[in-house]
Scaffold this active site. Structure first.
Site, mmCIF file in Angstrom:
data_model
loop_
_atom_site.group_PDB
_atom_site.id
_atom_site.type_symbol
_atom_site.label_atom_id
_atom_site.label_comp_id
_atom_site.label_asym_id
_atom_site.label_seq_id
_atom_site.Cartn_x
_atom_site.Cartn_y
_atom_site.Cartn_z
ATOM 1 N N ASP A 24 -2.461 -1.797 -3.342
ATOM 2 C CA ASP A 24 -3.675 -2.354 -2.733
ATOM 3 C C ASP A 24 -3.709 -3.883 -2.840
ATOM 4 O OD1 ASP A 24 -6.055 -2.250 -1.419
ATOM 5 O OD2 ASP A 24 -7.245 -1.717 -3.176
ATOM 6 N N GLY A 27 -4.078 -7.231 2.232
ATOM 7 C CA GLY A 27 -4.949 -7.972 3.149
ATOM 8 C C GLY A 27 -5.579 -9.178 2.463
ATOM 9 N N SER A 69 -2.986 6.069 4.635
ATOM 10 C CA SER A 69 -3.856 7.218 4.383
ATOM 11 C C SER A 69 -4.394 7.792 5.696
ATOM 12 C CB SER A 69 -5.037 6.797 3.501
ATOM 13 O OG SER A 69 -5.968 6.067 4.269
ATOM 14 N N ASN A 72 -6.643 5.365 7.216
ATOM 15 C CA ASN A 72 -6.135 4.077 7.708
ATOM 16 C C ASN A 72 -6.038 4.004 9.242
ATOM 17 O OD1 ASN A 72 -3.891 3.466 4.877
ATOM 18 N ND2 ASN A 72 -5.982 2.750 5.212
ATOM 19 N N TRP A 73 -6.114 5.178 9.926
ATOM 20 C CA TRP A 73 -6.113 5.139 11.401
ATOM 21 C C TRP A 73 -7.319 4.386 11.940
ATOM 22 C CZ3 TRP A 73 -1.604 6.371 13.284
ATOM 23 C CH2 TRP A 73 -0.830 7.347 12.660
HETATM 24 C C1 FPP Z 1 -3.487 -1.609 1.030
HETATM 25 O O1 FPP Z 1 -3.824 -2.960 1.157
HETATM 26 C C2 FPP Z 1 -2.207 -1.374 1.640
HETATM 27 C C3 FPP Z 1 -1.984 -0.548 2.699
HETATM 28 C C4 FPP Z 1 -3.068 0.209 3.354
HETATM 29 C C5 FPP Z 1 -0.642 -0.405 3.272
HETATM 30 C C6 FPP Z 1 0.492 -0.437 2.307
HETATM 31 C C7 FPP Z 1 1.736 -0.550 3.064
HETATM 32 C C8 FPP Z 1 2.815 -1.302 2.740
HETATM 33 C C9 FPP Z 1 2.957 -2.091 1.512
HETATM 34 C C10 FPP Z 1 3.980 -1.415 3.649
HETATM 35 C C11 FPP Z 1 4.414 -0.234 4.432
HETATM 36 C C12 FPP Z 1 5.043 0.849 3.689
HETATM 37 C C13 FPP Z 1 6.340 1.206 3.689
HETATM 38 C C14 FPP Z 1 6.744 2.463 3.025
HETATM 39 C C15 FPP Z 1 7.388 0.390 4.290
HETATM 40 P P1 FPP Z 1 -5.076 -3.363 2.055
HETATM 41 O O2 FPP Z 1 -4.606 -3.644 3.420
HETATM 42 O O3 FPP Z 1 -6.123 -2.302 1.947
HETATM 43 O O4 FPP Z 1 -5.515 -4.663 1.340
HETATM 44 P P2 FPP Z 1 -7.008 -5.209 1.184
HETATM 45 O O5 FPP Z 1 -7.753 -4.161 0.388
HETATM 46 O O6 FPP Z 1 -6.818 -6.472 0.421
HETATM 47 O O7 FPP Z 1 -7.540 -5.417 2.566
#
Ligand code: FPP
Length: 244
Positions: A24, A27, A69, A72-73
């Site tokens: 996490d 972003g 997840s 996430n869509w």
């Molecule tokens: C959470 O951070 C992260 C995700 C929803 C995506 C994680 C994916 C990757 C690291 C890369 C793709 C995976 C592979 C297997 C190549 P967030 O976007 O929710 O961050 P935030 O809470 O700061 O907005």
């Protein structure tokens, strides 16, 4: 010396067999730098690569990453597409090294909802690495724990209705065998970065006795040293599984 405590080392005889990661903060990592969120996901993927390699080096047997997840869509289409592209690029660039290290890739989640080009790439990785035995690398993709539990309940109910299963045969082990993690040990350690203290629908059944480690740093800032510190902390905890 009085103030010079000996550095703590990882006890290689007491490693967690299975470590799960909630990656996490990508972003927020990007936002802090005034950059688009996808820059954060790309940086997070570099961390993922390093942690897979370090886990293998240490001798961890199962690693599980929450990559996408079922919720996430709902993110903007650009971000969803960007994440799918990152996944495809990741497989293309890393798969040979993963395979030569005898690592088996496994997916937790329903990949049928992925765009065709991403699903094909994932299926290629699954097929190529299916017989590898040194470490299992689970990627949770279109994964939701409640969704997984509902799916298991439906299958168990179907088997009861058809007569293939007696209600009295249902026990914890059987329920586990209907989940995406069938046949794997439950995570010993779950690490979540970014200072959020929740599970976000990740492995709810499987983490009944898991040790949790919450890091305040964002996932792109997590690294090998942070992993080792978490393992040492895990090794210093007292796991009782409900006993005294
Ligand atoms: C959470 O951070 C992260 C995700 C929803 C995506 C994680 C994916 C990757 C690291 C890369 C793709 C995976 C592979 C297997 C190549 P967030 O976007 O929710 O961050 P935030 O809470 O700061 O907005």
């Amino acid at each position: 010396m009085l103030f010079n405590k000996r550095p703590q080392e990882i006890d290689l005889n007491n490693l967690p067999e299975h470590i799960a990661f909630i990656m996490d903060g990508n972003g927020r990592w990007a936002k802090k730098r005034g950059m688009p969120r996808l820059v954060g996901h790309n940086a997070g993927t570099e961390t993922l690569k390093r942690i897979v390699k370090e886990s293998k080096k240490l001798g961890i047997k199962y690693i599980t990453f929450y990559a996408f997840s079922t919720e996430n869509w709902k993110r903007p289409t650009d971000e969803v597409n960007g994440l799918m592209n990152i996944l495809v690029k990741y497989i293309q660039s890393e798969i040979n090294e993963i395979h030569s290290n005898e690592i088996k890739i496994n997916i937790l989640g329903d990949i049928n909802r992925l765009p065709e080009y991403a699903r094909q790439q994932v299926e290629y990785a699954l097929d190529l690495t299916k017989d590898n035995q040194s470490m299992q690398f689970n990627i949770a993709l279109n994964y939701g724990s409640r969704d997984e539990i509902v799916m298991a309940i439906k299958k168990i109910a179907e088997n009861c209705v058809s007569g293939a299963l007696e209600i009295d045969e249902i026990d914890e082990e059987m329920v586990s065998s209907y989940l995406y993690t069938a046949g794997m040990p439950d995570p010993d350690l779950l690490i979540r970065t970014s200072g959020e203290f929740r599970l976000s629908n990740f492995l709810l059944w499987q983490v009944a006795y898991t040790e949790f480690k919450f890091e305040t740093i964002y996932w792109p800032d997590f690294n090998e040293a942070a992993l080792k510190r978490s393992i040492i902390e895990y090794q210093n905890r007292n796991r009782r599984y409900g006993a005294i």
